[in-house]
Design a protein around this motif. Structure first.
Motif, PDB file in Angstrom:
ATOM      1  N   ASN A   3     -42.514 -31.879   7.493  1.00  0.00           N
ATOM      2  CA  ASN A   3     -41.892 -33.175   7.775  1.00  0.00           C
ATOM      3  C   ASN A   3     -41.636 -33.921   6.478  1.00  0.00           C
ATOM      4  N   LYS A   4     -40.456 -34.530   6.389  1.00  0.00           N
ATOM      5  CA  LYS A   4     -40.051 -35.265   5.194  1.00  0.00           C
ATOM      6  C   LYS A   4     -40.249 -36.760   5.409  1.00  0.00           C
ATOM      7  N   CYS A   5     -40.464 -37.457   4.311  1.00  0.00           N
ATOM      8  CA  CYS A   5     -40.646 -38.905   4.368  1.00  0.00           C
ATOM      9  C   CYS A   5     -39.291 -39.565   4.638  1.00  0.00           C
ATOM     10  N   CYS A   6     -39.278 -40.556   5.534  1.00  0.00           N
ATOM     11  CA  CYS A   6     -38.025 -41.223   5.911  1.00  0.00           C
ATOM     12  C   CYS A   6     -37.756 -42.485   5.103  1.00  0.00           C
ATOM     13  N   VAL A   7     -38.612 -42.796   4.123  1.00  0.00           N
ATOM     14  CA  VAL A   7     -38.416 -43.993   3.305  1.00  0.00           C
ATOM     15  C   VAL A   7     -37.256 -43.743   2.336  1.00  0.00           C
ATOM     16  N   HIS A   9     -34.986 -43.297  -0.773  1.00  0.00           N
ATOM     17  CA  HIS A   9     -35.223 -42.916  -2.169  1.00  0.00           C
ATOM     18  C   HIS A   9     -36.539 -42.180  -2.395  1.00  0.00           C
ATOM     19  N   CYS A  10     -37.280 -41.875  -1.360  1.00  0.00           N
ATOM     20  CA  CYS A  10     -38.524 -41.115  -1.507  1.00  0.00           C
ATOM     21  C   CYS A  10     -38.195 -39.634  -1.340  1.00  0.00           C
ATOM     22  N   ARG A  11     -38.767 -38.797  -2.184  1.00  0.00           N
ATOM     23  CA  ARG A  11     -38.514 -37.360  -2.134  1.00  0.00           C
ATOM     24  C   ARG A  11     -39.727 -36.604  -1.594  1.00  0.00           C
ATOM     25  N   GLY A  12     -40.620 -37.290  -0.888  1.00  0.00           N
ATOM     26  CA  GLY A  12     -41.825 -36.673  -0.338  1.00  0.00           C
ATOM     27  C   GLY A  12     -41.508 -35.532   0.615  1.00  0.00           C
ATOM     28  N   VAL A  20     -46.633 -33.825   0.046  1.00  0.00           N
ATOM     29  CA  VAL A  20     -47.565 -34.898   0.382  1.00  0.00           C
ATOM     30  C   VAL A  20     -47.880 -34.894   1.876  1.00  0.00           C
ATOM     31  N   SER A  21     -48.966 -35.574   2.226  1.00  0.00           N
ATOM     32  CA  SER A  21     -49.304 -35.772   3.630  1.00  0.00           C
ATOM     33  C   SER A  21     -48.381 -36.845   4.205  1.00  0.00           C
ATOM     34  N   VAL A  22     -48.025 -36.678   5.470  1.00  0.00           N
ATOM     35  CA  VAL A  22     -47.161 -37.656   6.128  1.00  0.00           C
ATOM     36  C   VAL A  22     -47.810 -38.140   7.422  1.00  0.00           C
ATOM     37  N   SER A  50     -39.849 -38.872  12.928  1.00  0.00           N
ATOM     38  CA  SER A  50     -39.856 -39.732  11.739  1.00  0.00           C
ATOM     39  C   SER A  50     -41.263 -39.807  11.156  1.00  0.00           C
ATOM     40  N   ARG A  51     -41.339 -39.701   9.826  1.00  0.00           N
ATOM     41  CA  ARG A  51     -42.629 -39.739   9.136  1.00  0.00           C
ATOM     42  C   ARG A  51     -42.535 -40.613   7.885  1.00  0.00           C
ATOM     43  N   VAL A  52     -43.695 -41.148   7.483  1.00  0.00           N
ATOM     44  CA  VAL A  52     -43.831 -41.891   6.232  1.00  0.00           C
ATOM     45  C   VAL A  52     -44.944 -41.212   5.451  1.00  0.00           C
ATOM     46  N   CYS A  53     -44.694 -40.939   4.176  1.00  0.00           N
ATOM     47  CA  CYS A  53     -45.692 -40.187   3.396  1.00  0.00           C
ATOM     48  C   CYS A  53     -46.801 -41.081   2.863  1.00  0.00           C
ATOM     49  N   ILE A  54     -47.843 -40.433   2.421  1.00  0.00           N
ATOM     50  CA  ILE A  54     -49.072 -41.086   1.961  1.00  0.00           C
ATOM     51  C   ILE A  54     -48.841 -41.975   0.744  1.00  0.00           C
ATOM     52  N   LYS A  55     -47.767 -41.690  -0.016  1.00  0.00           N
ATOM     53  CA  LYS A  55     -47.493 -42.468  -1.233  1.00  0.00           C
ATOM     54  C   LYS A  55     -47.169 -43.923  -0.944  1.00  0.00           C
ATOM     55  N   HIS A  56     -46.843 -44.255   0.306  1.00  0.00           N
ATOM     56  CA  HIS A  56     -46.434 -45.608   0.640  1.00  0.00           C
ATOM     57  C   HIS A  56     -47.555 -46.451   1.237  1.00  0.00           C
TER      58      HIS A  56
END
Length: 164
Positions: A3-7, A9-12, A20-22, A50-56
């Motif tokens: 799963n990719k981050c949906c934020v 400009h994020c390339r997670g 990264v974890s999402v 839809s996912r958001v990665c741990i970096k956020h």
């Protein structure tokens, strides 16, 4: 499938991006709305994918272990989680890759945008004019009488007349 981050400009988890974890969007509608607002995507409605990665998320929002009190032994048992979890109520709030142009105040009004474009064109014309003047002066200036004669021959035809 990763799963990719949906934020924006994020390339997670994208090809070439950091792995990264999402986290899924929460089921709670109010919290889901907070997440959606915080990631600043226009006309975005999260889906089940839809996912958001741990970096956020702030480090204190991410749980790497869990604890439980065992009443029979009277001990606190702490276990490392196989995958990180989010603290209840956590909202994404870290966006280091967000360019400044995505801020709410960065958008210019049409009149302001038109004036800015006119000023850019005017500045370009002035730069071109200064360069044209420099080239004109360079072509017509001289330091010695010999240079003067050479440049005069370029601009004026003297026919059969000669300077000796």
């Amino acid at each position: 499938m990763v799963n990719k981050c949906c934020v924006p400009h994020c390339r997670g988890n994208y090809v070439g991006g950091e792995k990264v974890s999402v986290f899924r969007f929460p089921d709670d509608e109010l919290l889901k709305m907070k997440w959606t607002r915080s990631i600043h995507r226009t006309n975005f409605t999260p889906t089940t994918y839809s996912r958001v990665c741990i970096k956020h998320f702030m480090s204190e929002d991410v749980l790497w272990e869990t604890s439980m009190f065992d009443e029979s032994t009277g001990k606190l048992i702490t276990v490392k989680l196989p995958a990180p979890r989010l603290r209840e109520g956590a909202v994404p709030s870290v966006f280091p890759e967000r360019p400044s142009c995505t801020s709410v105040n960065a958008r210019l009004e049409p009149e302001e945008k038109r004036r800015k474009k006119e000023m850019e064109q005017l500045e370009k014309c002035i730069r071109d004019s200064i360069e044209e003047r420099r080239l004109y002066e360079e072509a017509r200036s001289f330091k010695t009488l010999g240079e003067c004669f050479e440049k005069l021959q370029k601009f004026v035809s003297f026919g059969d007349f000669s300077f000796i």
